[in-house]
Design a protein around this motif. Sequence first.
Motif, PDB file in Angstrom:
ATOM      1  N   GLU A  66       0.805  -0.871   0.182  1.00 19.01           N
ATOM      2  CA  GLU A  66      -0.180   0.115  -0.102  1.00 19.01           C
ATOM      3  C   GLU A  66       0.840   1.007   0.051  1.00 19.01           C
ATOM      4  OE1 GLU A  66      -3.667   1.739   2.831  1.00 19.01           O
ATOM      5  OE2 GLU A  66      -3.162   0.047   2.416  1.00 19.01           O
ATOM      6  N   LYS A 124      -7.783   2.602  -1.497  1.00 23.59           N
ATOM      7  CA  LYS A 124      -7.795   3.010   0.359  1.00 23.59           C
ATOM      8  C   LYS A 124      -9.121   4.118   0.328  1.00 23.59           C
ATOM      9  CE  LYS A 124      -6.712  -1.129   1.773  1.00 23.59           C
ATOM     10  NZ  LYS A 124      -5.797  -1.353   3.016  1.00 23.59           N
ATOM     11  N   CYS A 142     -11.437   0.016  -1.014  1.00 18.84           N
ATOM     12  CA  CYS A 142     -11.986  -1.045   0.439  1.00 18.84           C
ATOM     13  C   CYS A 142     -11.816   0.571   1.472  1.00 18.84           C
ATOM     14  CB  CYS A 142     -10.684  -1.408   1.050  1.00 18.84           C
ATOM     15  SG  CYS A 142      -9.905  -2.374   1.804  1.00 18.84           S
ATOM     16  N   GLU A 170     -11.678   2.361   5.184  1.00 20.92           N
ATOM     17  CA  GLU A 170     -11.509   1.938   5.874  1.00 20.92           C
ATOM     18  C   GLU A 170     -12.282   2.704   7.343  1.00 20.92           C
ATOM     19  OE1 GLU A 170      -6.319   1.530   5.444  1.00 20.92           O
ATOM     20  OE2 GLU A 170      -7.644   3.586   4.614  1.00 20.92           O
TER      21      GLU A 170
END
Length: 550
Positions: A427, A476, A510, A512
Amino acid sequence: MDNSAVYYRISKLYDSFVTSTGTKSRYFFMLDIDSDVARWSAEAVKDFALPGEYVHHQSQVFRELLAPEDADSFAADISAMTARRLEKKDAIWRLHDRNGEYLSCSVKYFSVKDYAGTPAYIAAVITSQGVEPHTDPTTSLPNQVRFLEYLRELFVTGRHAVIMLIGTTNFAEINTLYGYTFGNKVLAALANHLKELSNGAGKLFRGEGTMLLFCSEIMTASDMRRLYIGQRNYALHMLTVDDTRINVRLSAGIVVADDPSIDVHALLACAKFAQTKSQNEAEGEPVILQNDYLNDNGKTIELVNRIHSDVKNGCRNFALFYQPILRASDDKTIGSGAFLRWDCEPFGRISPAEFLLWLENDSSFSRLGNWILKTAISDGKKILEKNPDLIININLANRQLEQPEFHQQLLSYLKEQNFPGKNLCLELTDRCRFLNPDFLKREVIYLRSCGIHVALDGSCLLDLRLVRSLPVDIIKVGRDFVAHMKNSEKDKALLRALCAFATESKIMICAEGIGDADTLDMIKGYDIFAYQGFVATGPIPFADFMRFPI
């Protein structure tokens, strides 16, 4: 892992090589290219504070011994020898010894081939030519090694000081526009003015790159701030070189050095940390760092000192915690994120947010970055035994990407554990936006060519150029963005647009920081592939994660 066979092969060649050279040189090493393990002479182990005669991850260890400007040349030579483009090389390198002083060394290294004619080993003879001169030729100032020696002398005699590190923001532009010779004159002019402005109240040193270090026993932090403001005004409004007005933007970190138990390298790391915050967050206003209490658990500079020491000593007191990543459609665990933790009394457990920024500016960071990669891949191998489809997510710092040997190190860790690239996701953190965009794109393409997934940190959404240009697999959406969505129609619209872009670009999203069921229900109303957060569990120790339903 049994390394006896590797040690035996290297030792036989090493003994033959040392015998055949017929030289009185004190330092030798023999490197096995495939395993990246080297055997060093006992004298080198002692003088360069190596971990032992047999050194694993030799490329990284040796790079840390080299002066920064020599490291890239070394990495290029090793690559050329491995690719058969180079068989031998004579060079002059600067290696820092156990005291932190640079030794000027002549180095002769040779490619040693196996029976098939493939380069398999690299042998080196290193001859010290003595301690490197400690005066910078551009500014006629003592250099950073002398600065560290001066700090040690202060502490040994029980004296205190205030340190200031001044950096420049736009010096690369000056070099590009006017040339390096002119740039050197600018740096010399800045040094001369600061010396005059301080009026003998301290000592001035040349730091790394274009940085200047100033140390005073009689000035307070407030005095140092006023000195910097005067220097900054000169650099912005009055600096003239060869009849040309030049505007130089400065930033500064100020550290109160009043504890002789603190390692001088840790103090320098604190100064770099403060200077970086001045440059990136305070628009050039000086950032002062002193032993303020940090959450009532310990003092900031003492914390830096302890962490710096722990990194140098095998990354002790560090651990990786793991947080499950779940598929939004069925809440099944599909991966885990690896999170760094440091826990040591009297400080307690400290969040990486408290130390990673300054540590990334310190030379020891590469050790910690490699430890994180190696540990996460080793733990990941055990996780895959329970579920071979899980993906281990690891944050990747700029400094790691910029290391010439990063590719080799990463692939060696994967090979060591027989860990599939398809089960790893690296990442890119928000600071990647400061890297050259072409370089960053090439790195992403390389990682994906190895089967490794690449994710883009949610804070990088601030830079749409990165989102558009990088061929990543995952984006993210950060916890701050998610937290604001409940009360912001604009944020909801932005997420819808991002999801549409991701679908069109075949990129997964995604989310978080999903902390509760209501937030999870809201997020599932969008085209989100996966999520992570306390709604499932926070980051937990490896042993606890292995008991989690995966």
